[in-house]
Design a protein around this motif. Structure first.
Motif, PDB file in Angstrom:
ATOM      1  N   ILE A 739       0.735  -1.358   0.035  1.00  0.00           N
ATOM      2  CA  ILE A 739       0.030   0.103   0.009  1.00  0.00           C
ATOM      3  C   ILE A 739       0.760   1.357   0.106  1.00  0.00           C
ATOM      4  O   ILE A 739       1.878   1.262   0.623  1.00  0.00           O
ATOM      5  N   GLU A 740       0.413   2.213  -0.516  1.00  0.00           N
ATOM      6  CA  GLU A 740       1.326   3.621  -0.681  1.00  0.00           C
ATOM      7  C   GLU A 740       0.157   4.637   0.072  1.00  0.00           C
ATOM      8  O   GLU A 740      -0.978   4.642  -0.054  1.00  0.00           O
ATOM      9  N   VAL A 741       0.470   5.356   1.028  1.00  0.00           N
ATOM     10  CA  VAL A 741      -0.072   6.292   2.072  1.00  0.00           C
ATOM     11  C   VAL A 741       0.329   7.622   2.010  1.00  0.00           C
ATOM     12  O   VAL A 741       1.582   7.813   1.830  1.00  0.00           O
ATOM     13  N   GLN A 742      -0.760   8.405   1.626  1.00  0.00           N
ATOM     14  CA  GLN A 742      -0.260   9.923   1.689  1.00  0.00           C
ATOM     15  C   GLN A 742      -1.009  10.653   2.766  1.00  0.00           C
ATOM     16  O   GLN A 742      -2.111  10.320   2.883  1.00  0.00           O
ATOM     17  N   ILE A 743      -0.569  11.610   2.875  1.00  0.00           N
ATOM     18  CA  ILE A 743      -1.294  12.503   4.048  1.00  0.00           C
ATOM     19  C   ILE A 743      -1.328  13.890   3.522  1.00  0.00           C
ATOM     20  O   ILE A 743      -0.311  14.469   3.161  1.00  0.00           O
ATOM     21  N   ASP A 744      -2.534  14.457   3.258  1.00  0.00           N
ATOM     22  CA  ASP A 744      -2.734  15.780   2.713  1.00  0.00           C
ATOM     23  C   ASP A 744      -2.005  15.812   1.360  1.00  0.00           C
ATOM     24  O   ASP A 744      -1.714  16.902   1.005  1.00  0.00           O
ATOM     25  N   GLY A 745      -2.201  14.708   0.488  1.00  0.00           N
ATOM     26  CA  GLY A 745      -1.335  14.690  -0.691  1.00  0.00           C
ATOM     27  C   GLY A 745       0.137  15.104  -0.724  1.00  0.00           C
ATOM     28  O   GLY A 745       0.761  15.393  -1.822  1.00  0.00           O
ATOM     29  N   ILE A 746       0.649  14.979   0.422  1.00  0.00           N
ATOM     30  CA  ILE A 746       2.246  15.405   0.430  1.00  0.00           C
ATOM     31  C   ILE A 746       2.968  14.272   0.832  1.00  0.00           C
ATOM     32  O   ILE A 746       3.833  13.510  -0.023  1.00  0.00           O
ATOM     33  N   THR A 747       2.977  13.675   2.312  1.00  0.00           N
ATOM     34  CA  THR A 747       3.728  12.877   2.597  1.00  0.00           C
ATOM     35  C   THR A 747       3.255  11.577   2.092  1.00  0.00           C
ATOM     36  O   THR A 747       2.048  11.316   1.905  1.00  0.00           O
ATOM     37  N   SER A 748       4.237  10.695   1.435  1.00  0.00           N
ATOM     38  CA  SER A 748       3.822   9.574   0.883  1.00  0.00           C
ATOM     39  C   SER A 748       4.976   8.358   1.259  1.00  0.00           C
ATOM     40  O   SER A 748       5.935   8.666   1.389  1.00  0.00           O
ATOM     41  N   LYS A 749       4.463   7.292   1.519  1.00  0.00           N
ATOM     42  CA  LYS A 749       5.325   6.118   2.320  1.00  0.00           C
ATOM     43  C   LYS A 749       4.688   4.878   1.493  1.00  0.00           C
ATOM     44  O   LYS A 749       3.459   4.534   1.564  1.00  0.00           O
ATOM     45  N   LEU A 750       5.720   3.941   1.253  1.00  0.00           N
ATOM     46  CA  LEU A 750       5.201   2.783   0.707  1.00  0.00           C
ATOM     47  C   LEU A 750       5.224   1.688   1.806  1.00  0.00           C
ATOM     48  O   LEU A 750       6.424   1.561   2.655  1.00  0.00           O
ATOM     49  N   PHE A 751       4.389   0.691   1.873  1.00  0.00           N
ATOM     50  CA  PHE A 751       4.352  -0.266   3.065  1.00  0.00           C
ATOM     51  C   PHE A 751       4.125  -1.710   2.425  1.00  0.00           C
ATOM     52  O   PHE A 751       3.140  -1.976   1.678  1.00  0.00           O
ATOM     53  N   SER A 752       5.195  -2.743   2.557  1.00  0.00           N
ATOM     54  CA  SER A 752       4.706  -4.022   2.311  1.00  0.00           C
ATOM     55  C   SER A 752       4.114  -4.790   3.485  1.00  0.00           C
ATOM     56  O   SER A 752       4.399  -4.702   4.748  1.00  0.00           O
ATOM     57  N   ILE A 753       3.075  -5.412   3.223  1.00  0.00           N
ATOM     58  CA  ILE A 753       1.909  -6.054   4.152  1.00  0.00           C
ATOM     59  C   ILE A 753       2.251  -7.418   4.227  1.00  0.00           C
ATOM     60  O   ILE A 753       1.257  -8.219   4.917  1.00  0.00           O
ATOM     61  N   ASN A 754       3.166  -8.046   3.503  1.00  0.00           N
ATOM     62  CA  ASN A 754       3.175  -9.673   3.525  1.00  0.00           C
ATOM     63  C   ASN A 754       4.311  -9.953   4.444  1.00  0.00           C
ATOM     64  O   ASN A 754       5.163  -9.418   4.684  1.00  0.00           O
ATOM     65  N   THR A 755       3.988 -11.226   4.950  1.00  0.00           N
ATOM     66  CA  THR A 755       4.992 -11.808   5.782  1.00  0.00           C
ATOM     67  C   THR A 755       5.291 -13.089   5.065  1.00  0.00           C
ATOM     68  O   THR A 755       4.573 -13.844   4.581  1.00  0.00           O
TER      69      THR A 755
END
Length: 803
Positions: A739-755
């Protein structure tokens, strides 16, 4: 129950209720005060169909006191119900039934003039048609297995659509795996039901096979733990399977229908090692093939090799050597099959189950022949580990799933109660079907009891995967409650069970000690705050109160069924939660009197579980199920009374949650959808009971433009916060859910959610049914927007918290 348009007559309080949408229904009277319909069968009807017809006649007698006459005939003439296979000359001329020719387990029920014509494409299809009628009359498939006794009434009327009923299975092989039976099914069979055999023998299997046919299932993986004699070693077992036309398969650890735990004798056979003892192992497999040759059409051969019991194959030095040897073993096994059964291999049902380390072999190059079904396992906790990709979906052998409703092993067993959330079963199995799993569905049901509801749901989906929609689980439960108990309580009971499953999804009763097993660890304090513990106690108190209130409306004939299907699981889960939540509260309070009060309550709830279980075994159904229910499978620490409280320092006590905002995934403010993929809610799934994912479920990656959901929230002051995104711990084939997460269209970070494998995070995720992505942010006072984009289908959003 399959999604049906029906009228169900129920004697309790003379209720007569029908589907209001069914304005063009056909009505056929089977019995009333004046007349009981006659059942007609052909002279040469298969014995299994004759048995099923007699079962239906007995069902009608239990409802009305009058048993329909069963007459053999060569022509359709007198008014009555004509039942048989399409291939029988009696039905060859009937219109609309030619579409049954050469079909697998298909059936048709239609009214023609004054007759009801019930025809199947084959033996099992005909039997399923007969039990379709029984269920539409209000007869529970669990009438014996859960004591859902029919309630007397004067009239028995079948109501169905104008054009009749025509039905066929979505999945070819549908069945159950009896497993970890040491604590319920085996001791019950040994001591209570079949003491003359002293084990799970033909008498027990007969009841199981009858249940499977009423549930439109056709396959068994027999019980195989050390406590149980191998299926083929007890006289009468295989004959009973033949009698009921049940297909015999075997688990991932039991190739070629061999029960290694009971049948492989090291003192006789040597090591179960193909590297050093090939001749003996080959003979061992060949002997079983010779034994089943006479009924080879009712078997499915599991290929490959693992250890004697759910362990790695012996003798291999490394992964490469394992792959090479299993490749060789599969070739040898297939040559044996072809020579023994004297058929082309593509006509011999075969399966390969890439379970645990075998999946690693497959992913690293093991080649499974095209005509062998790939039966994908879940991760033992309800999340299917892998599904057929686009190329694999084209295999002629097809695909399937091996799924768990009960499990023994790391990080913790769940062998006591059956609490897998119906929404999770629906989602995972619907997703599997859309990705090619149409050949074989097997579900590990442990001891069958108390997994009745989840087992039926699984098998209903296997019969008709489209019978329940993403918003249909509540109605499915209501229909079940009507059939099992009464329309008076169906809505209220549905609500009880939805909350029961939701609370268990947050934490199963077996996990409330925050302990693990293999190795076994002692219980410890939970992660719940005092506030959350009190809330959980209150939620279970409400369920207990509602169950007690509903009990008043249960007819006498259904009291035993009510206890085993409702009271025991709901109250058992409640008392287990109370035991640990009060223990947690006692440990975290510094007030001596309050501490003592909580300790007493914890002990009282342990005693309540003992009393509940004693009633189940000794008094319910007049002792019929004695030895079936254990309140402490494997004697794990979580099931004990709690003797001592841990020492907790004042600074360690967290009594109130620090979450300032919780947002359910369904409450998004904006969405982006790509191509034909749409965001939809699945009712009854997740902590929120409304988890969100992309429909349809066929696998697709999104690269440049990604589907996303946006959520709005507000904070009262500027500062540092943590946004937690809770997702279901689903898997992807390549461990690349992201998933890719943005806050207010600025901060962006990728998260791998598998184990991968069995690492610490995977254990945490499956015990809490949540994969958590944490995003620290520094934000100003006021409104904000968080946007979550996904890189592929199969990712499920549950809820968000801002802390």
């Amino acid at each position: 129950m399959r999604k049906k348009i029906f009228v169900l007559f129920f004697a309790f309080a003379n209720f007569l209720f029908s589907n209001a949408q069914n304005k063009n229904a056909v009505v056929y009277s089977i019995a009333d005060s004046k007349e009981t319909a006659t059942f007609f069968i052909a002279n040469n009807t298969d014995p299994l169909i004759v048995w099923a017809v007699n079962e239906l006649a007995d069902d009608v007698k239990e409802l009305t006191g009058k048993r329909p006459e069963i007459i053999q005939t060569k022509t359709i003439s007198k008014r009555g119900i004509y039942i048989g296979e399409f291939s029988n000359a009696l039905f060859q001329s009937k219109k609309g039934q030619k579409e049954l020719a050469n079909q697998w387990e298909k059936f048709q029920i239609i009214k023609e003039n004054e007759n009801l014509v019930v025809v199947g494409s084959d033996v099992r299809g005909t039997v399923y048609a007969i039990f379709e009628i029984a269920e539409r009359l209000g007869i529970s498939p669990w009438k014996w297995w859960a004591d859902v006794h029919p309630i007397k009434r004067e009239k028995v009327i079948l109501n169905f659509p104008k054009n009749g009923i025509i039905s066929s299975p979505s999945v070819a092989y549908r069945g159950i795996f009896l497993n970890d039976e040491d604590w319920g099914l085996e001791p019950w069979a040994e001591k209570t039901f079949e003491p003359e055999v002293g084990n799970i023998g033909p008498k027990t299997y007969e009841k199981i096979f009858q249940l499977l046919l009423r549930l439109k299932a056709n396959t068994i993986w027999p019980a195989m733990h050390p406590s149980t004699k191998g299926f083929f070693t007890l006289a009468g077992n295989k004959e009973m399977a033949q009698k009921y036309h049940i297909v015999i398969g075997s688990s991932h650890a039991e190739p070629m229908l061999r029960n290694n735990v009971d049948e492989w004798k090291p003192k006789i056979h040597g090591d179960y090692n193909y590297f050093t003892n090939k001749t003996q192992v080959d003979k061992y497999w060949q002997d079983r093939l010779d034994e089943v040759k006479a009924f080879q059409n009712e078997t499915i051969m599991t290929l490959g090799m693992r250890g004697v019991h759910d362990s790695k194959m012996e003798g291999a030095k490394d992964l490469k050597e394992s792959i090479e040897m299993v490749q060789k073993i599969i070739d040898v096994q297939r040559e044996m099959l072809s020579k023994t059964f004297q058929k082309p291999l593509n006509e011999i049902p075969q399966a390969f189950v890439p379970y645990k380390e075998v999946l690693e072999m497959y992913d690293n190059g093991l080649k499974v022949p095209e005509d062998v079904a790939l039966v994908w396992p879940d991760d033992n906790y309800g999340y299917i580990r892998r599904l057929s990709n686009e190329a694999e979906q084209k295999r002629v052998g097809g695909g399937g799933v091996y799924y768990h409703l009960s499990y023994w092993g790391r990080p913790h067993d769940y062998l006591w109660l059956s609490t897998t959330q119906p929404g999770l079963i629906w989602y995972e199995m619907s997703k599997a079907y859309e990705n090619g799993a149409k050949k074989m569905w097997i579900v590990n049901v442990g001891d069958i009891k108390p997994a009745e509801y989840d087992m039926e749901l699984f098998l209903d989906l296997a019969w008709d995967v489209n019978s329940i929609k993403s918003d249909g689980l509540h109605d499915y439960m209501k229909n079940w409650a009507v059939r099992e108990f009464s329309p008076v309580i169906s809505e209220a009971l549905s609500t009880v069970f939805e909350e029961f499953y939701r609370l268990s999804f947050i934490r199963k009763p077996e996990y409330m000690g925050w302990s693990q097993t293999e190795p076994t660890t002692p219980v410890k304090l939970s992660d719940f705050t005092n506030e959350e513990a009190l809330s959980r106690i209150k939620s279970y108190d409400n369920l207990i109160q509602k169950v007690d209130q509903l009990s008043i409306s249960i007819p006498t004939e259904r009291k035993d069924a009510w206890f085993q299907l409702v009271v025991y699981p709901v109250k058992g889960a409640a008392y287990m939660n109370h035991k640990f939540m009060y223990w947690n509260l006692a440990a975290k309070t510094l007030d001596a009197k309050q501490k003592e009060k909580y300790q007493v309550l914890s002990n009282e709830n342990f005693q309540k579980i003992k009393e509940l279980t004693a009633f189940y075994n000794n008094e319910m159904s007049q002792g019929k199920w004695n030895n079936m229910m254990s309140m402490k499978p494997r004697n794990l620490p979580v099931f004990d009374s709690i003797k001592e409280n841990p020492i907790v320092k004042e600074g360690d006590i967290k009594s109130v949650s620090n979450s300032i905002k919780t947002i359910q995934a369904k409450d998004f403010s904006a969405k982006r959808e790509v191509a034909n993929y749409k965001w939809k809610t699945i009712n009854g799934l997740g902590f929120s009971n409304n988890a969100v994912t992309l429909f349809p479920f066929n696998h697709s990656y999104f690269k440049s433009e990604k589907p996303s959901l946006s959520y709005e929230f507000e904070v009262n002051k500027q500062g540092d916060y943590t946004i937690e995104i809770h997702l279901l711990p689903t898997h992807s084939n390549n461990f690349d859910n992201e998933i890719e997460v943005q806050i207010d269209g600025i901060t962006s970070k990728l998260f791998s959610i598998n184990t991968k494998d069995r690492d610490k995070t995977w254990k945490e995720n499956v015990l809490r049914n949540s994969a958590i992505a944490k995003l620290p942010v520094s934000i100003k006072e006021g409104k904000h927007t968080i946007t979550i984009a996904v890189n592929q289908t199969g990712i499920v959003l549950d809820y968000l918290t801002i802390k």
